[in-house]
Design an enzyme around this catalytic site. Structure first.
Site, PDB file in Angstrom:
ATOM      1  N   HIS A   9      -7.797   6.475  11.523  1.00  0.00           N
ATOM      2  CA  HIS A   9      -6.349   6.254  11.527  1.00  0.00           C
ATOM      3  C   HIS A   9      -5.871   5.885  10.119  1.00  0.00           C
ATOM      4  O   HIS A   9      -5.859   4.717   9.736  1.00  0.00           O
ATOM      5  CB  HIS A   9      -5.967   5.158  12.528  1.00  0.00           C
ATOM      6  N   HIS A  11      -2.791   7.385   7.244  1.00  0.00           N
ATOM      7  CA  HIS A  11      -1.710   8.337   6.959  1.00  0.00           C
ATOM      8  C   HIS A  11      -1.861   8.851   5.525  1.00  0.00           C
ATOM      9  O   HIS A  11      -1.909   8.048   4.585  1.00  0.00           O
ATOM     10  CB  HIS A  11      -0.350   7.650   7.110  1.00  0.00           C
ATOM     11  N   HIS A 207       0.684   6.732  18.590  1.00  0.00           N
ATOM     12  CA  HIS A 207       0.985   5.358  18.170  1.00  0.00           C
ATOM     13  C   HIS A 207       1.658   4.661  19.356  1.00  0.00           C
ATOM     14  O   HIS A 207       2.745   5.087  19.783  1.00  0.00           O
ATOM     15  CB  HIS A 207       1.978   5.344  17.014  1.00  0.00           C
TER      16      HIS A 207
HETATM   17  O1  2ND Z   1       1.831   1.993  11.263  1.00  0.00           O
HETATM   18  C1  2ND Z   1       2.578   2.951  11.466  1.00  0.00           C
HETATM   19  N1  2ND Z   1       3.233   3.071  12.644  1.00  0.00           N
HETATM   20  C2  2ND Z   1       4.071   4.108  12.928  1.00  0.00           C
HETATM   21  N2  2ND Z   1       4.315   5.089  12.050  1.00  0.00           N
HETATM   22  C3  2ND Z   1       3.709   5.020  10.853  1.00  0.00           C
HETATM   23  C4  2ND Z   1       2.832   3.979  10.502  1.00  0.00           C
HETATM   24  N3  2ND Z   1       2.385   4.193   9.253  1.00  0.00           N
HETATM   25  C5  2ND Z   1       2.979   5.339   8.814  1.00  0.00           C
HETATM   26  N4  2ND Z   1       3.786   5.825   9.769  1.00  0.00           N
HETATM   27  C6  2ND Z   1       4.660   7.008   9.704  1.00  0.00           C
HETATM   28  C7  2ND Z   1       5.280   7.179   8.331  1.00  0.00           C
HETATM   29  C8  2ND Z   1       4.718   8.467   7.833  1.00  0.00           C
HETATM   30  O2  2ND Z   1       5.611   9.200   7.042  1.00  0.00           O
HETATM   31  C9  2ND Z   1       4.382   9.205   9.103  1.00  0.00           C
HETATM   32  C10 2ND Z   1       3.405  10.339   8.981  1.00  0.00           C
HETATM   33  O3  2ND Z   1       2.252   9.995   8.303  1.00  0.00           O
HETATM   34  O4  2ND Z   1       3.904   8.175   9.957  1.00  0.00           O
END
Ligand code: 2ND
Length: 353
Positions: A9, A11, A207
């Site tokens: 996990h 990004h 998520h």
């Molecule tokens: O921790 C997170 N929770 C929900 N969405 C997230 C988190 N970290 C990054 N993102 C979002 C922002 C990014 O632009 C997107 C795709 O990687 O996912």
């Protein structure tokens, strides 16, 4: 991390090197009003616990720099693999939303960009190229997961189509990311995309239960047919659901430092939900989530787990074996990965001489 590890996990757009953002901004003539890595890090990094909304707002500081730029996107993917290899990771699944890096064939065009000629499809090809070159250069394995975004349901069917197109070319799954606190129930378009993913054998993670309630986790499992849960800390608020998911051997992708700085969990790590998952021998992984925005490393997350959550070397090994078992790799590659881990952990005799 001294152990050979796995990360499930993380990004891609939350794991860019600050220097790369500065270099690309300079090349493209973008004024960031920050000239050094230190200045830019201060702008991007979250230092104190906040909310997920504030956390996600940090992406606005730099995404406009790299979006729509072919060279930058490939470079980010390549450097990402190098970073992971340096952390001792031997297999990583990295996630991103191709639409957020495109400037054509995407409605609306993100980051207030003008229309260009980089489509979400080409973004996937560029990321694949960068990851593949990184794999060759740094001798680790990297696959990707494409993210639907909670606030952009109209992109979800396009994302699942990209997952299908690249199913045998680097993309191993679909995710639903973004701000759960603003949008709790999955939109019908997300549901349709996940139904199509299931129909086509695309692996699914969601998520859920990061900042949203346990009901979002329940929906992820029952409606979106998630095989893994991103974060999932708040599952513990529904003990029936938690027990059921333990029985089902559901995998939870846990991110210690992230959970503190997004305000998802109590800032005292000694009271962290991960401790319950550990004590119950649940199936979970330890991950960074967004090392750029957290100004952190996987090593740092492991040290938090060791220092405040009572993790032993045995538990770190168990967690990584669970991660390999719950990876989205095809069965044969999964068994090869497990074998590598068992060898690295001295759990079987190596056949190499
Ligand atoms: O921790 C997170 N929770 C929900 N969405 C997230 C988190 N970290 C990054 N993102 C979002 C922002 C990014 O632009 C997107 C795709 O990687 O996912």
């Amino acid at each position: 991390m001294t152990l050979a590890g796995i990360e499930l996990h993380v990004h891609l757009d939350g794991a860019i090197r600050v220097q790369t953002i500065l270099d690309v901004a300079k090349r493209r003539g973008i004024d960031l009003r920050a000239h050094t890595v230190e200045e830019m890090t201060r702008r991007i990094a979250l230092e104190e616990p906040a909310t997920l909304t504030v956390f996600l707002d940090k992406f606005n500081q730099y995404m406009h720099v790299v979006a729509g730029d072919r060279e930058a996107i490939k470079r980010i993917a390549y450097e990402f693999v190098e970073n992971e290899a340096k952390e001792g990771v031997i297999y990583v699944e990295v996630r991103y939303c191709p639409h957020l890096l495109a400037n054509s064939g995407v409605e609306p065009i993100p980051w207030n960009h003008d229309e260009g000629d980089l489509s979400p499809d080409e973004v996937v090809r560029l990321v694949n190229q960068g990851l593949r070159e990184g794999e060759r250069a740094f001798s680790i394995k990297a696959r990707s997961i494409l993210c639907c975004m909670r606030h952009m349901p109209s992109w979800s069917m396009e994302i699942v189509e990209l997952c299908k197109k690249y199913q045998h070319d680097g993309v191993v799954g679909i995710d639903l990311a973004g701000d759960e606190s603003l949008n709790c129930e999955a939109n019908p378009d997300h549901r349709r995309a996940y139904e199509e993913a299931e129909r086509c054998g695309i692996h699914r993670t969601v998520h859920a239960g990061e900042v949203g309630p346990a009901s979002v986790v329940k929906e992820a499992v029952e409606v979106l047919k998630a095989e893994r849960i991103g974060h999932g800390y708040r599952t513990l608020e529904d003990q029936n659901l938690y027990r059921k998911l333990l029985k089902l051997n559901m995998h939870f992708e846990m991110c210690p430092l992230s959970s503190k700085l997004t305000g998802a969990c109590h800032p005292d790590f000694t009271k962290h939900p991960i401790i319950t998952f550990k004590n119950d021998k649940a199936n979970y992984s330890l991950n960074t989530d967004d090392p750029l925005v957290l100004n952190s490393t996987l090593q740092h997350d492991y040290s938090i787990a060791q220092k405040y959550m009572g993790f032993t070397e045995e538990e770190f090994k168990r967690v990584n074996i669970c991660s390999a078992q719950s990876s989205f790799l095809p069965e044969k590659e999964k068994q090869e990965l497990l074998l590598k881990l068992y060898e690295a952990y001295g759990m079987i005799q190596s056949t190499a001489f």
